[in-house]
Design an enzyme around this catalytic site. Structure first.
Site, PDB file in Angstrom:
ATOM      1  N   ARG A 234       0.851  -1.212   0.000  1.00  0.00           N
ATOM      2  CA  ARG A 234       0.000   0.000   0.000  1.00  0.00           C
ATOM      3  C   ARG A 234       0.876   1.248   0.000  1.00  0.00           C
ATOM      4  NH1 ARG A 234      -1.220   1.779   4.671  1.00  0.00           N
ATOM      5  NH2 ARG A 234      -1.888  -0.199   5.549  1.00  0.00           N
TER       6      ARG A 234
ATOM      7  N   TYR B 215     -16.764  17.214 -15.251  1.00  0.00           N
ATOM      8  CA  TYR B 215     -17.319  15.859 -15.187  1.00  0.00           C
ATOM      9  C   TYR B 215     -18.367  15.771 -14.059  1.00  0.00           C
ATOM     10  CZ  TYR B 215     -17.618  10.891 -14.135  1.00  0.00           C
ATOM     11  OH  TYR B 215     -18.087   9.637 -13.863  1.00  0.00           O
TER      12      TYR B 215
ATOM     13  N   ASP C 235      -7.506  19.372 -14.038  1.00  0.00           N
ATOM     14  CA  ASP C 235      -7.816  18.024 -14.501  1.00  0.00           C
ATOM     15  C   ASP C 235      -7.402  17.965 -15.978  1.00  0.00           C
ATOM     16  OD1 ASP C 235      -9.049  15.745 -15.584  1.00  0.00           O
ATOM     17  OD2 ASP C 235     -10.612  15.773 -14.048  1.00  0.00           O
TER      18      ASP C 235
ATOM     19  N   LYS D  22      -8.900   6.946 -18.952  1.00  0.00           N
ATOM     20  CA  LYS D  22      -9.204   7.514 -20.265  1.00  0.00           C
ATOM     21  C   LYS D  22      -7.985   7.396 -21.188  1.00  0.00           C
ATOM     22  CE  LYS D  22     -13.213   8.443 -18.462  1.00  0.00           C
ATOM     23  NZ  LYS D  22     -13.060   8.023 -17.090  1.00  0.00           N
TER      24      LYS D  22
END
Ligand code: P1T
Length: 386
Positions: free
Chosen positions: A55, A107, A179, A204
């Site tokens: 992690r 978005y 973004d 994406k």
């Protein structure tokens, strides 16, 4: 590739294929291994080789973080389980009471995270038209901690002047988050324009093949990086090693894919402009497009996303979205295959009734890298069905 070369000497495409991806030293494997081990042996207490627990850090994730940081011209990169997990990690930089100024097109999931998850916890937000810099200066609320913008925006493809907005925000001591999902670092590098933080949905264009969900954050400032990395580990929204590998693999071809996406998008725009069924074509290259000048200044090319409004209204827009054969009716974007969607009913349904609501006659295309003539013929026949 040494640390220096990863950010400076080599050009974009070379770094996409080599940064963070030196052959594996013990076996010589040319392809970065998928490191599944959750834990790493120590030579005595505290004597680890850079990895302790997966992690906190994982070799496949480190390869991806080095690769994409290099492409964003960033000193630090952090990979996450999804774009929204990356966004959530960034929002944790704020103190309660600090306001988020969100560009007035974004978005739907980003709007939902800010307005429906973070705002009720004591983080005010407002939507602003970031193309109007005079209004931004004049109406700046006192409590702003963070300006959050997409450019080009999802789904209207409005472009905002990163350098100018950053200058205004920095004078007022606010952090700027860009973004960069729609542009990708191939077309635009927001940190070089002064932005503090870049965020991606790696699902994406970075992944590029609709087969992995991921997120990414890139920064230059060491203190910001320390705080983000602390939360990445403490809250734990990390990607699996296999997912890191998938994004790493996708990014290798980012430059060639983006060139073809842009070319194909232009062919579709040429069909749409002046077509009698179309009310308005939204594409940053068009001279009358909101933010065209900013896009021309800060982007290498104008991207693979094209949106348009249909003159005959909502039902006709839905008919178009439903009538294509090559363009698949589906959410998401940025992959090799072309996708079509109706944002009002699909990706942006959560923004209904808010300042980020989208027109109901809007159709969004993610133009893929298939043959341009086939794509143009497909949209042409879909428009004929109205
Ligand atoms: O889906 P996820 O990887 O969590 O990323 C969220 C996200 C963040 N930023 C932008 C600009 C996005 O477009 C997205 C996700 N967008 C879609 C799924 C979509 O179809 O628009």
């Amino acid at each position: 590739m040494g640390e220096e070369e990863q950010t400076t000497s080599y050009s974009f495409s070379t770094r996409a294929i080599h940064a963070g991806q030196d052959p594996e030293p013990t076996t010589g494997a040319v392809v970065t291994p998928i490191s599944l081990s959750t834990t790493f042996a120590q030579d005595g207490v505290g004597g680890h080789k850079g990895f302790e627990y997966s992690r906190s850090g994982n070799p496949t994730r480190t390869a991806l973080e080095t690769q994409v940081a290099s492409l964003e011209e960033a000193a630090h990169g952090l990979a996450f389980a999804s774009g929204l997990a990356a966004e959530d990690n960034i929002l944790r930089l704020l103190r309660p009471g600090q306001r988020i100024l969100l560009g007035n097109d974004a978005y739907g999931g980003t709007f939902r995270l800010i307005a429906k998850v973070w705002s009720p916890l004591g983080f005010p937000w407002s939507a602003v038209d970031l193309t109007d810099l005079d209004a931004l200066r004049a109406d700046w609320p006192d409590d702003v901690g963070m300006v959050w913008l997409e450019t080009p925006t999802n789904p209207l493809l409005t472009c905002f002047d990163i350098e100018a907005i950053t200058a205004i925000a920095h004078e007022r001591e606010a952090i700027v988050v860009v973004d960069n999902t729609f542009a990708t670092p191939y077309l635009q590098q927001p940190l070089t324009l002064g932005a503090d933080i870049v965020v991606h949905s790696a699902t994406k264009y970075l992944g590029g093949h609709s087969d992995v969900v991921g997120g990414f954050v890139a920064v230059n400032d060491n203190e910001l990086a320390d705080r983000l990395r602390f939360t990445q580990n403490a809250a734990g929204a990390i990607p699996a090693p296999f997912d890191c590998y998938m994004v790493l693999r996708g990014v290798k071809t980012l430059a060639v894919r983006m060139e073809r996406h842009c070319q194909n998008a232009r062919a579709i725009v040429d069909l749409l402009v002046g077509h009698p069924a179309i009310e308005r074509v939204l594409y940053p290259q068009l001279p009358d497009h909101p933010g065209h000048a900013a896009a021309a200044k800060q982007m290498r090319d104008f991207g693979g996303m094209v949106s348009f409004t249909v003159a005959a209204g909502q039902e006709a827009a839905m008919t178009v979205a439903d009538s294509s054969e090559i363009f698949t009716l589906a959410e998401s974007l940025g992959a090799v295959e072309s996708l079509i969607e109706h944002p009002g009913a699909m990706t942006h349904a959560s923004a209904a009734g808010s300042p980020l609501e989208v027109p109901d006659n809007l159709v969004r295309l993610s133009v893929g890298i298939e043959d341009a003539a086939d794509l143009v013929a497909d949209i042409e026949q879909a428009l004929d069905r109205i």
